[in-house]
Write an enzyme that holds these catalytic residues in place. Structure first.
Site, PDB file in Angstrom:
ATOM      1  N   LYS A  55      41.244  93.139  50.044  1.00 22.36           N
ATOM      2  CA  LYS A  55      41.728  93.234  51.430  1.00 22.36           C
ATOM      3  C   LYS A  55      42.589  92.018  51.770  1.00 22.36           C
ATOM      4  O   LYS A  55      43.626  92.131  52.420  1.00 22.36           O
ATOM      5  CB  LYS A  55      40.546  93.346  52.405  1.00 22.36           C
ATOM      6  CG  LYS A  55      39.815  94.698  52.320  1.00 22.36           C
ATOM      7  CD  LYS A  55      38.517  94.698  53.125  1.00 22.36           C
ATOM      8  CE  LYS A  55      37.711  95.966  52.892  1.00 22.36           C
ATOM      9  NZ  LYS A  55      36.413  95.975  53.578  1.00 22.36           N
ATOM     10  N   GLN A  99      31.960  92.014  56.294  1.00 24.29           N
ATOM     11  CA  GLN A  99      31.728  92.959  55.197  1.00 24.29           C
ATOM     12  C   GLN A  99      30.260  93.382  55.162  1.00 24.29           C
ATOM     13  O   GLN A  99      29.355  92.552  55.254  1.00 24.29           O
ATOM     14  CB  GLN A  99      32.150  92.309  53.860  1.00 24.29           C
ATOM     15  CG  GLN A  99      32.105  93.224  52.658  1.00 24.29           C
ATOM     16  CD  GLN A  99      33.129  94.374  52.703  1.00 24.29           C
ATOM     17  OE1 GLN A  99      34.165  94.279  53.352  1.00 24.29           O
ATOM     18  NE2 GLN A  99      32.836  95.454  52.010  1.00 24.29           N
ATOM     19  N   ASP A 122      37.347  97.627  61.953  1.00 29.03           N
ATOM     20  CA  ASP A 122      36.520  98.525  61.139  1.00 29.03           C
ATOM     21  C   ASP A 122      36.132  99.785  61.923  1.00 29.03           C
ATOM     22  O   ASP A 122      35.703 100.781  61.341  1.00 29.03           O
ATOM     23  CB  ASP A 122      35.199  97.815  60.775  1.00 29.03           C
ATOM     24  CG  ASP A 122      35.206  97.259  59.362  1.00 29.03           C
ATOM     25  OD1 ASP A 122      35.840  97.864  58.488  1.00 29.03           O
ATOM     26  OD2 ASP A 122      34.546  96.223  59.147  1.00 29.03           O
TER      27      ASP A 122
HETATM   28  N1  GUN Z   1      31.272  98.093  53.254  1.00 31.92           N
HETATM   29  C1  GUN Z   1      31.679  99.238  52.661  1.00 31.92           C
HETATM   30  N2  GUN Z   1      32.781  99.723  53.282  1.00 31.92           N
HETATM   31  C2  GUN Z   1      33.059  98.869  54.294  1.00 31.92           C
HETATM   32  C3  GUN Z   1      34.090  98.843  55.285  1.00 31.92           C
HETATM   33  O1  GUN Z   1      34.950  99.725  55.383  1.00 31.92           O
HETATM   34  N3  GUN Z   1      34.036  97.779  56.134  1.00 31.92           N
HETATM   35  C4  GUN Z   1      33.081  96.817  56.069  1.00 31.92           C
HETATM   36  N4  GUN Z   1      33.113  95.836  56.974  1.00 31.92           N
HETATM   37  N5  GUN Z   1      32.125  96.832  55.161  1.00 31.92           N
HETATM   38  C5  GUN Z   1      32.119  97.848  54.276  1.00 31.92           C
END
Ligand code: GUN
Length: 293
Positions: A55, A99, A122
């Site tokens: 990311k 995350q 998110d």
């Molecule tokens: N863990 C798995 N997928 C995601 C996501 O799209 N965002 C976040 N913050 N954590 C994740």
């Protein structure tokens, strides 16, 4: 096996990232705003480390300002909350991503609710979740948002179609169901989960099947209808002695088994996974330009 049926996540995600990059340059030249995204990773889960790194790389490619905070597994909930409050008030940060999953001693719900919903790229904050369900403007969770974008760009009809989603997570299954129910997609939606007695009974009826359960190659050809569109959200790392790394990624769908019966299908890797990052970039740009809130 021809590639005609394959929904190419690599192609679509790079188109989206290019669009976001162009709009980012425009936003900067016209308004002097550079989108800023802060990442918080707690602990040392290897998969999460890779996701956050990827990311961060996408932010660099596109020209966003980004900061990655890696905190130890032992971080107290209050320390994490303080960091969130700091970014909530930072004018150079438009998006904030914690995350998941978090270590067990941290209350995930409390953390998500502490994030300013205007920076919740998110789309996990209850404010955004509620607005998604009611069909109002909001940040849409990146993976289901990416799937919708794939359907649109491949002109896959969703109106009146039977959509079956396997998996009811807050990250994929539930927001996916909300999106397919909205007037713009207009589908009939069924959500299967661990207590569903016979998933096949429902999946056989799916014009569009979304597999998001985290079980390697769970979906077999006996479970799908002729001509179904198959969307594989699974990212499962399995042992593979023949590969240089000793492991390889596979989806929740048995791709080879289902290919002939499907009309369109997403591969793993190279499918939905790449879309998640592209849509995070889209959400962050929209946060910076004030397009959502
Ligand atoms: N863990 C798995 N997928 C995601 C996501 O799209 N965002 C976040 N913050 N954590 C994740």
């Amino acid at each position: 096996m021809s590639s005609e049926k394959i929904i190419d996540g690599k192609l679509i995600s790079s188109q989206i990232k290019n669009e976001v990059k162009e709009e980012t340059q425009k936003l900067f030249s016209e308004k002097g705003i550079k989108p800023g995204l802060a990442f918080i990773l707690v602990g040392d889960d290897p998969a999460s480390q890779i996701y956050v790194r990827n990311k961060g790389r996408a932010c660099e490619e596109i020209g966003f300002h980004s900061i990655t905070n890696v905190l130890p597994e032992t971080t107290e909930e209050n320390e994490l909350l303080e960091l969130i409050h700091k970014y909530n008030h930072d004018k150079n940060i438009h998006g904030l991503l914690v995350q998941l999953p978090l270590p067990k001693h941290i209350d995930e719900e409390r953390i998500i609710e502490a994030i300013d919903y205007k920076k919740d790229v998110d789309g996990f904050h209850p404010h955004n979740v509620g607005r998604l369900l009611t069909g109002h403007k909001c940040f849409i969770p990146c993976t289901p948002f990416g799937i919708v974008e794939m359907m649109k760009r491949y002109n896959i009809e969703t109106k009146g179609k039977n959509v079956v989603i396997i998996g009811r997570s807050n990250i994929v299954g539930k927001p996916m169901a909300s999106l397919f129910l909205r007037k713009d997609l207009n589908s009939t939606v069924t959500v299967c989960h661990s207590a569903t007695r016979d998933i096949r009974e429902f999946s056989l009826n799916a014009d569009i099947l979304v597999a998001a359960i985290g079980k390697p190659e769970f979906v077999k050809k006996e479970m799908i209808k002729d001509g179904a569109v198959i969307i594989d959200v699974g990212i499962n790392r399995i042992e593979d002695k023949s590969s240089p790394k000793g492991t390889r990624l596979i989806g929740d769908v048995d791709f080879k088994d289902c290919y002939d019966k499907s009309s369109m299908i997403t591969p793993v890797p190279g499918g939905v996974g790449l879309m998640t990052i592209a849509m995070l970039m889209r959400n962050t740009l929209d946060a910076a330009s004030g397009k959502i809130f």
